[in-house]
Every structure is written in C-alpha cells, then in structure tokens.
Write a protein that holds these residues in place. Sequence first.
Motif, PDB file in Angstrom:
ATOM      1  N   SER A  37     -22.465 -13.334   3.912  1.00  0.00           N
ATOM      2  CA  SER A  37     -21.120 -12.942   3.484  1.00  0.00           C
ATOM      3  C   SER A  37     -20.482 -12.039   4.537  1.00  0.00           C
ATOM      4  O   SER A  37     -21.061 -11.015   4.919  1.00  0.00           O
ATOM      5  N   PRO A  38     -19.293 -12.359   5.026  1.00  0.00           N
ATOM      6  CA  PRO A  38     -18.657 -11.521   6.059  1.00  0.00           C
ATOM      7  C   PRO A  38     -18.087 -10.237   5.455  1.00  0.00           C
ATOM      8  O   PRO A  38     -17.726 -10.192   4.279  1.00  0.00           O
ATOM      9  N   THR A  39     -18.035  -9.203   6.260  1.00  0.00           N
ATOM     10  CA  THR A  39     -17.414  -7.950   5.828  1.00  0.00           C
ATOM     11  C   THR A  39     -15.918  -7.991   6.131  1.00  0.00           C
ATOM     12  O   THR A  39     -15.484  -8.675   7.064  1.00  0.00           O
ATOM     13  N   ALA A  40     -15.150  -7.274   5.340  1.00  0.00           N
ATOM     14  CA  ALA A  40     -13.699  -7.296   5.518  1.00  0.00           C
ATOM     15  C   ALA A  40     -13.092  -6.067   4.867  1.00  0.00           C
ATOM     16  O   ALA A  40     -13.705  -5.463   3.984  1.00  0.00           O
ATOM     17  N   PRO A  41     -11.913  -5.678   5.300  1.00  0.00           N
ATOM     18  CA  PRO A  41     -11.220  -4.577   4.615  1.00  0.00           C
ATOM     19  C   PRO A  41     -10.769  -5.037   3.236  1.00  0.00           C
ATOM     20  O   PRO A  41     -10.636  -6.244   2.987  1.00  0.00           O
ATOM     21  N   PRO A  42     -10.546  -4.120   2.310  1.00  0.00           N
ATOM     22  CA  PRO A  42     -10.115  -4.522   0.972  1.00  0.00           C
ATOM     23  C   PRO A  42      -8.729  -5.156   1.000  1.00  0.00           C
ATOM     24  O   PRO A  42      -7.904  -4.844   1.867  1.00  0.00           O
ATOM     25  N   GLU A  43      -8.495  -6.060   0.066  1.00  0.00           N
ATOM     26  CA  GLU A  43      -7.177  -6.668  -0.073  1.00  0.00           C
ATOM     27  C   GLU A  43      -6.302  -5.753  -0.928  1.00  0.00           C
ATOM     28  O   GLU A  43      -6.646  -5.455  -2.080  1.00  0.00           O
ATOM     29  N   LEU A  44      -5.208  -5.293  -0.369  1.00  0.00           N
ATOM     30  CA  LEU A  44      -4.312  -4.369  -1.065  1.00  0.00           C
ATOM     31  C   LEU A  44      -3.093  -5.128  -1.572  1.00  0.00           C
ATOM     32  O   LEU A  44      -2.434  -5.846  -0.820  1.00  0.00           O
ATOM     33  N   ILE A  45      -2.818  -4.964  -2.856  1.00  0.00           N
ATOM     34  CA  ILE A  45      -1.640  -5.576  -3.470  1.00  0.00           C
ATOM     35  C   ILE A  45      -0.774  -4.447  -4.008  1.00  0.00           C
ATOM     36  O   ILE A  45      -1.197  -3.708  -4.908  1.00  0.00           O
ATOM     37  N   TYR A  46       0.401  -4.282  -3.445  1.00  0.00           N
ATOM     38  CA  TYR A  46       1.258  -3.169  -3.846  1.00  0.00           C
ATOM     39  C   TYR A  46       2.707  -3.506  -3.521  1.00  0.00           C
ATOM     40  O   TYR A  46       3.007  -4.409  -2.731  1.00  0.00           O
ATOM     41  N   GLN A  47       3.603  -2.778  -4.155  1.00  0.00           N
ATOM     42  CA  GLN A  47       5.029  -2.915  -3.883  1.00  0.00           C
ATOM     43  C   GLN A  47       5.429  -1.887  -2.834  1.00  0.00           C
ATOM     44  O   GLN A  47       5.056  -0.713  -2.929  1.00  0.00           O
ATOM     45  N   ASP A  48       6.143  -2.337  -1.837  1.00  0.00           N
ATOM     46  CA  ASP A  48       6.544  -1.435  -0.757  1.00  0.00           C
ATOM     47  C   ASP A  48       7.475  -0.353  -1.310  1.00  0.00           C
ATOM     48  O   ASP A  48       8.557  -0.638  -1.821  1.00  0.00           O
ATOM     49  N   SER A  49       7.009   0.877  -1.240  1.00  0.00           N
ATOM     50  CA  SER A  49       7.792   2.006  -1.730  1.00  0.00           C
ATOM     51  C   SER A  49       7.372   3.246  -0.957  1.00  0.00           C
ATOM     52  O   SER A  49       6.375   3.247  -0.215  1.00  0.00           O
ATOM     53  N   ALA A  50       8.127   4.320  -1.143  1.00  0.00           N
ATOM     54  CA  ALA A  50       7.801   5.574  -0.462  1.00  0.00           C
ATOM     55  C   ALA A  50       6.436   6.088  -0.912  1.00  0.00           C
ATOM     56  O   ALA A  50       5.651   6.591  -0.105  1.00  0.00           O
ATOM     57  N   LEU A  51       6.126   5.931  -2.210  1.00  0.00           N
ATOM     58  CA  LEU A  51       4.831   6.382  -2.724  1.00  0.00           C
ATOM     59  C   LEU A  51       3.694   5.565  -2.129  1.00  0.00           C
ATOM     60  O   LEU A  51       2.667   6.116  -1.715  1.00  0.00           O
ATOM     61  N   ALA A  52       3.875   4.232  -2.066  1.00  0.00           N
ATOM     62  CA  ALA A  52       2.825   3.376  -1.513  1.00  0.00           C
ATOM     63  C   ALA A  52       2.576   3.703  -0.047  1.00  0.00           C
ATOM     64  O   ALA A  52       1.421   3.775   0.395  1.00  0.00           O
ATOM     65  N   ARG A  53       3.644   3.912   0.713  1.00  0.00           N
ATOM     66  CA  ARG A  53       3.474   4.262   2.134  1.00  0.00           C
ATOM     67  C   ARG A  53       2.788   5.607   2.287  1.00  0.00           C
ATOM     68  O   ARG A  53       1.964   5.799   3.188  1.00  0.00           O
ATOM     69  N   PHE A  54       3.115   6.544   1.411  1.00  0.00           N
ATOM     70  CA  PHE A  54       2.473   7.864   1.447  1.00  0.00           C
ATOM     71  C   PHE A  54       0.972   7.741   1.162  1.00  0.00           C
ATOM     72  O   PHE A  54       0.144   8.374   1.839  1.00  0.00           O
ATOM     73  N   LEU A  55       0.607   6.931   0.168  1.00  0.00           N
ATOM     74  CA  LEU A  55      -0.808   6.761  -0.180  1.00  0.00           C
ATOM     75  C   LEU A  55      -1.579   6.097   0.956  1.00  0.00           C
ATOM     76  O   LEU A  55      -2.702   6.506   1.276  1.00  0.00           O
ATOM     77  N   LEU A  56      -0.989   5.086   1.576  1.00  0.00           N
ATOM     78  CA  LEU A  56      -1.662   4.409   2.676  1.00  0.00           C
ATOM     79  C   LEU A  56      -1.844   5.346   3.866  1.00  0.00           C
ATOM     80  O   LEU A  56      -2.871   5.298   4.564  1.00  0.00           O
ATOM     81  N   LYS A  57      -0.858   6.207   4.109  1.00  0.00           N
ATOM     82  CA  LYS A  57      -0.963   7.159   5.212  1.00  0.00           C
ATOM     83  C   LYS A  57      -1.979   8.253   4.896  1.00  0.00           C
ATOM     84  O   LYS A  57      -2.727   8.693   5.786  1.00  0.00           O
ATOM     85  N   SER A  58      -2.038   8.665   3.637  1.00  0.00           N
ATOM     86  CA  SER A  58      -2.929   9.756   3.243  1.00  0.00           C
ATOM     87  C   SER A  58      -4.371   9.293   3.054  1.00  0.00           C
ATOM     88  O   SER A  58      -5.294  10.102   3.128  1.00  0.00           O
ATOM     89  N   CYS A  59      -4.549   8.001   2.779  1.00  0.00           N
ATOM     90  CA  CYS A  59      -5.897   7.477   2.505  1.00  0.00           C
ATOM     91  C   CYS A  59      -6.210   6.331   3.461  1.00  0.00           C
ATOM     92  O   CYS A  59      -6.181   5.147   3.066  1.00  0.00           O
ATOM     93  N   PRO A  60      -6.477   6.626   4.725  1.00  0.00           N
ATOM     94  CA  PRO A  60      -6.759   5.545   5.695  1.00  0.00           C
ATOM     95  C   PRO A  60      -7.994   4.736   5.333  1.00  0.00           C
ATOM     96  O   PRO A  60      -8.157   3.611   5.812  1.00  0.00           O
ATOM     97  N   LEU A  61      -8.864   5.291   4.469  1.00  0.00           N
ATOM     98  CA  LEU A  61     -10.058   4.560   4.057  1.00  0.00           C
ATOM     99  C   LEU A  61      -9.713   3.247   3.355  1.00  0.00           C
ATOM    100  O   LEU A  61     -10.489   2.287   3.393  1.00  0.00           O
ATOM    101  N   LEU A  62      -8.521   3.194   2.744  1.00  0.00           N
ATOM    102  CA  LEU A  62      -8.115   2.002   2.007  1.00  0.00           C
ATOM    103  C   LEU A  62      -7.957   0.783   2.908  1.00  0.00           C
ATOM    104  O   LEU A  62      -8.057  -0.355   2.444  1.00  0.00           O
TER     105      LEU A  62
END
Length: 272
Positions: A37-62
Amino acid sequence: MSAILETSELPAVFDGVKLAAVAAVLYVIVRCLNLKSPTAPPELIYQDSALARFLLKSCPLLTKEYIPPLIWGKSGHIQTALYGKMGRVRSPHPHGLRKYLTMPDGATATFDLFEPQSEHCIGEDVTMVICPGIANHSEKQYIRTFVDYAQKNGYRCAVLNHLGALPNIELTSPRMFTYGCTWEFGAMVNYIKKTYPQTQLVVVGFSLGGNIVCKYLGESQANQERVLCCVSVCQGYSALRAQETFMQWDHCRRFYNFLMADNMKKIILSHR
C-alpha cells in the motif's frame, strides 16, 4: 540403477516444495501487513474560506504525507492489536473527579472531570467536552491518552461515561446509552457551562460519540453557545449502510462486527 536415479531427484523436488511454501508464506505476510500500500498525504475536503485557510496554515501536519512505522505500520489490524496490548501497560492514568447527574427520568449520568496541568498557550480557559466511542468511558486507554495530552497542553477535560458502560455504576432507570441520545452529553455540557462561566468549549466525539456531539450541536442553536469548534473523529454517518459493510468478510469486517456485538451483549446482560 534406475532406483538410484529416481532417489537422486527427490532432494530437488523437496527443495522446490520448500521454496513454494516460503513464497506462499511471504505472500501472505505481504498481504496481511499491507506492505504494498503506498503512503500519501490525507485527502482534505473543505470549502475555501478564511477559517479553512487559517487552519491549513496553522496545522501543516494536515498536508504532510503519513509515514507509518516500518513493517507493521500499514496494517490496521496489527496497529489495533498492538495498541490494545501495549496501551494497557504504557497508557497514562490521569486523575480526575467523577461527577454524578440525576436525569429527569431517574437515570444517573456520570462524567469524569480533569483539570489542566499547565496554562493554555493563549492564556484562555478552554474545556474539552469529550464523548467516547460505543460502549466506552473515561477509563479506556485511548481516552486516558488523549486526556493526558490535552491536560499537559492547558485544557480542562470533561469525559462522558456512556450510560451503562461502566461496570461499577448501576443503572437507576430502565435504559442505557443509544446511538443518538444526547441527554447525558447535554447535561454534562450544561454542568460545565454553569460551573465555569468563563470557559470556552471544544467539543470532541469519537466514533459513536461523533454522532452524538454533532446531533447535540444541531438540535438547538443554544447548544452552540461558547463552542469554539467541534471535532468528530472516525464518525459513522449511516448505521444501516455501515451494517451492510460490517457483514462482509473482506478485511475481517464481520469479525469486528462480532466483537462489537458481543461487547454490547455483555453490557446488556450485566444490567439484567
């Protein structure tokens, strides 16, 4: 002479059988450990918003690729089994106070309250209200580990004990927890709000608990007051469709279905 020639060929045939057996064992190991089984980053499903961008910037582990432990890390079965055994020895034992709440129908709801062990990074009073998975409670290893980590990062934790799940707490009404009843969780949240009027809430639900917390927040807008966010971990969205999956033998799903059903039977019979 012919007999000598025939016997001289036997070791070669026997070596071929051994080689085939080794190859078969290796194939089973590779399949069971899911090594291909290959390794891969998680698949993120979200609506583009200021909150979503903030979370992605604050949590690079995602957005990082998940690198599992070598050899056994790609097998969910082995990870589950190892944690079930190692967790009994290495999991922390946070100390909290057990609270008892009498429900309108006479049921006795319980939850465990754990105070933070350090100051929160933003200096705020934040409480995690946690709803465990099916038939689980505050004494389970994964809950203890999660609470210990949260405490060390400045969070107060309140963990619901599902009605009837604790073996040493008797039922005081003719019912136990169900898949969608939010009464006990709501009573715990109301207690936290009244006892700590300055605290903000982070709502966390695991598996079955994810269904309960999401249902609770959607039942009334008042339930969302002072809630910073809700985190639903491994939530099942449709019990009926999930049951169809659990009846399959693929990936040992039916075996897990048997284990969960057997655990539920034990809880029910313990209160008969």
